[in-house]
Motif scaffolding. Structure first.
Motif, short mmCIF file in Angstrom:
data_model
loop_
_atom_site.label_atom_id
_atom_site.label_comp_id
_atom_site.label_asym_id
_atom_site.label_seq_id
_atom_site.Cartn_x
_atom_site.Cartn_y
_atom_site.Cartn_z
N SER A 166 -44.14 -31.46 106.37
CA SER A 166 -44.33 -32.79 105.93
C SER A 166 -42.96 -32.95 104.76
N PRO A 167 -42.66 -34.17 104.78
CA PRO A 167 -41.82 -34.80 103.89
C PRO A 167 -42.06 -34.21 102.37
N GLN A 168 -43.04 -34.36 102.15
CA GLN A 168 -43.65 -33.86 100.60
C GLN A 168 -43.39 -32.26 100.39
N GLN A 169 -43.58 -31.64 101.55
CA GLN A 169 -43.20 -30.21 101.27
C GLN A 169 -41.77 -29.82 101.35
N ARG A 170 -40.92 -30.82 102.06
CA ARG A 170 -39.58 -30.34 102.00
C ARG A 170 -39.02 -30.80 100.60
N ARG A 171 -39.66 -32.09 99.92
CA ARG A 171 -39.08 -32.29 98.55
C ARG A 171 -39.61 -31.37 97.62
#
Length: 139
Positions: free
Chosen positions: A63-68
């Motif tokens: 997810s984008p949150q995990q990447r950030r």
């Protein structure tokens, strides 16, 4: 049941997994009848290729949150190393280990994709390079 919205790499993996592979059969247990596949040897998947596909699928499912969060951890590691360098300079401890870790961090550092994190990452990278230059370390 038909599922839509599956990306091309995921579809390729699912198609590869859904095929019947005769190379995993026990000797003497061939399929008989009309459902028996032709006995022509086809191209086999190499382990490295299938691992690379699985890694790509796992990265796509991130997810984008995990990447950030992962990008922020990489930048935070640089900040932590700067703090360790500061503590080592105050306490008289060996700075060489911390400087080597900073050199390694700069060599492995890549700019994050998140535009909000990019400016902070540039500032941390610049500060690390300044500290390395101050201690006569090449960047």
């Amino acid at each position: 049941m038909r599922v839509e919205g599956i990306s091309l790499p995921v579809r390729a993996v699912l198609n590869a997994l859904s095929r019947t592979d005769t190379s995993f059969r026990l000797p003497g247990t061939a399929l008989a009848g009309p459902e028996a596949p032709p006995q022509t040897p086809g191209p086999s998947l190499q382990a490295a290729t299938s691992v690379q596909v699985l890694i790509a699928v796992a990265a796509m499912n991130e997810s984008p949150q995990q990447r950030r969060k992962q990008e922020a951890k990489r930048v935070d590691k640089g900040l932590g190393l700067l703090e360790r360098l500061h503590d080592a300079s105050l306490g008289g401890a060996s700075e060489a280990e911390v400087l080597e870790a900073l050199e390694q961090w700069v060599a492995e550092f890549s700019m994050p994709d998140n535009p909000q994190l990019q400016q902070l990452a540039r500032d941390v990278e610049l500060r690390v390079k300044v500290e390395l230059a101050r201690h006569d370390r090449l960047v």
